[in-house]
Design a protein around this motif. Sequence first.
Motif, PDB file in Angstrom:
ATOM      1  N   ILE A  37       0.877  -1.166   0.000  1.00 14.02           N
ATOM      2  CA  ILE A  37       0.000   0.000   0.000  1.00 14.02           C
ATOM      3  C   ILE A  37       0.916   1.218   0.000  1.00 14.02           C
ATOM      4  O   ILE A  37       1.660   1.430   0.959  1.00 14.02           O
ATOM      5  CB  ILE A  37      -0.918   0.029   1.241  1.00 14.02           C
ATOM      6  CG1 ILE A  37      -1.850  -1.186   1.255  1.00 14.02           C
ATOM      7  CG2 ILE A  37      -1.724   1.333   1.285  1.00 14.02           C
ATOM      8  CD1 ILE A  37      -2.682  -1.310   2.525  1.00 14.02           C
ATOM      9  N   TYR A  81      -5.707  -1.446  -9.807  1.00 11.46           N
ATOM     10  CA  TYR A  81      -5.402  -1.528  -8.384  1.00 11.46           C
ATOM     11  C   TYR A  81      -6.635  -1.992  -7.612  1.00 11.46           C
ATOM     12  O   TYR A  81      -7.747  -1.990  -8.137  1.00 11.46           O
ATOM     13  CB  TYR A  81      -4.909  -0.171  -7.853  1.00 11.46           C
ATOM     14  CG  TYR A  81      -5.884   0.963  -8.051  1.00 11.46           C
ATOM     15  CD1 TYR A  81      -6.846   1.255  -7.088  1.00 11.46           C
ATOM     16  CD2 TYR A  81      -5.848   1.741  -9.201  1.00 11.46           C
ATOM     17  CE1 TYR A  81      -7.750   2.296  -7.270  1.00 11.46           C
ATOM     18  CE2 TYR A  81      -6.742   2.773  -9.392  1.00 11.46           C
ATOM     19  CZ  TYR A  81      -7.683   3.049  -8.426  1.00 11.46           C
ATOM     20  OH  TYR A  81      -8.579   4.078  -8.615  1.00 11.46           O
ATOM     21  N   VAL A  84      -8.485   0.187  -1.254  1.00 12.18           N
ATOM     22  CA  VAL A  84      -8.530  -0.196   0.155  1.00 12.18           C
ATOM     23  C   VAL A  84      -9.503   0.744   0.871  1.00 12.18           C
ATOM     24  O   VAL A  84      -9.406   1.963   0.737  1.00 12.18           O
ATOM     25  CB  VAL A  84      -7.127  -0.104   0.794  1.00 12.18           C
ATOM     26  CG1 VAL A  84      -7.186  -0.318   2.303  1.00 12.18           C
ATOM     27  CG2 VAL A  84      -6.188  -1.116   0.142  1.00 12.18           C
ATOM     28  N   PRO A 114      -5.817   5.149  -0.161  1.00 14.75           N
ATOM     29  CA  PRO A 114      -5.144   3.865   0.033  1.00 14.75           C
ATOM     30  C   PRO A 114      -5.568   2.844  -1.032  1.00 14.75           C
ATOM     31  O   PRO A 114      -6.757   2.700  -1.321  1.00 14.75           O
ATOM     32  CB  PRO A 114      -5.573   3.428   1.429  1.00 14.75           C
ATOM     33  CG  PRO A 114      -6.755   4.252   1.775  1.00 14.75           C
ATOM     34  CD  PRO A 114      -6.715   5.477   0.939  1.00 14.75           C
ATOM     35  N   HIS A 115      -4.583   2.180  -1.607  1.00 18.35           N
ATOM     36  CA  HIS A 115      -4.837   1.178  -2.637  1.00 18.35           C
ATOM     37  C   HIS A 115      -3.671   0.197  -2.709  1.00 18.35           C
ATOM     38  O   HIS A 115      -2.601   0.456  -2.168  1.00 18.35           O
ATOM     39  CB  HIS A 115      -5.060   1.848  -3.997  1.00 18.35           C
ATOM     40  CG  HIS A 115      -3.844   2.538  -4.533  1.00 18.35           C
ATOM     41  ND1 HIS A 115      -3.423   3.782  -4.085  1.00 18.35           N
ATOM     42  CD2 HIS A 115      -2.935   2.161  -5.464  1.00 18.35           C
ATOM     43  CE1 HIS A 115      -2.327   4.135  -4.718  1.00 18.35           C
ATOM     44  NE2 HIS A 115      -1.999   3.162  -5.558  1.00 18.35           N
ATOM     45  N   VAL A 116      -3.920  -0.921  -3.366  1.00 10.76           N
ATOM     46  CA  VAL A 116      -2.882  -1.924  -3.599  1.00 10.76           C
ATOM     47  C   VAL A 116      -2.691  -2.022  -5.113  1.00 10.76           C
ATOM     48  O   VAL A 116      -3.587  -2.492  -5.823  1.00 10.76           O
ATOM     49  CB  VAL A 116      -3.290  -3.313  -3.037  1.00 10.76           C
ATOM     50  CG1 VAL A 116      -2.229  -4.349  -3.359  1.00 10.76           C
ATOM     51  CG2 VAL A 116      -3.554  -3.242  -1.548  1.00 10.76           C
TER      52      VAL A 116
END
Length: 168
Positions: A37, A81, A84, A114-116
Motif C-alpha cells: 500500500i 489496483y 482499500v 489507500p490502494h494496492v
Amino acid sequence: MQLLVLRLDYRSSTTIENLQRQLRQPNSKLALQLPHIPLLIFEKTAPHHLKAALEPIAQKTAPPSFHASDIGFSKDGARFYLQVHPNEALGELYSSLKLAAHEYSNGADVQWQPHVPLIGKVPAPFWGPLFARLALEFDHLDGTAVALECWSVIGDRTTIEWSLFLKS
C-alpha cells in the motif's frame, strides 16, 4: 525518488501475487512490484534520514488491518489496483508518518487514497478484457499491513532501502 509503503502479510501478498500473474501480459518485460500500500513519496531524501524519523512510530504501532473489495483503474499510468477501504488505524498511521516526515516533504499535498497496485502500463486494447477478468477473479481481500518500507525508485527499477516491522 523514495516511496514509503506498507508491506502486507503473507496470505494477502500471495493472493495479490496470483492476481498479478493472471493479469500480466505474456510479452511484458516489466517486473511486478511486491504487494504493498503506497503511503508517501519523497524527492531527493536520504533513506536513512527517513528511517530515523519514522522508526519510533513503527516501534509503537500495531499492524493495521485493511479491507479491499473494489477494483480501480487509472488512465494515468494505465494501471489496475485494489481500492482499500480506509479504517481508523490505517488513517492514524498515515497521519503519524506524514507528520513525522514533514521536513522531508516534497511539497505535494495530494489527498491520500489507500490502494494496492496490481499492474501498470497496460496497453489500451487490454483495459476492458483485464477489467472483466479481474471482476471474475477478485471478490474481496482482508489482510494486515506488517511492515513499513522505504523503496528507492529510479525509472522502472525499485530497490528496498529498509524495512521496519510494526509492533506485533
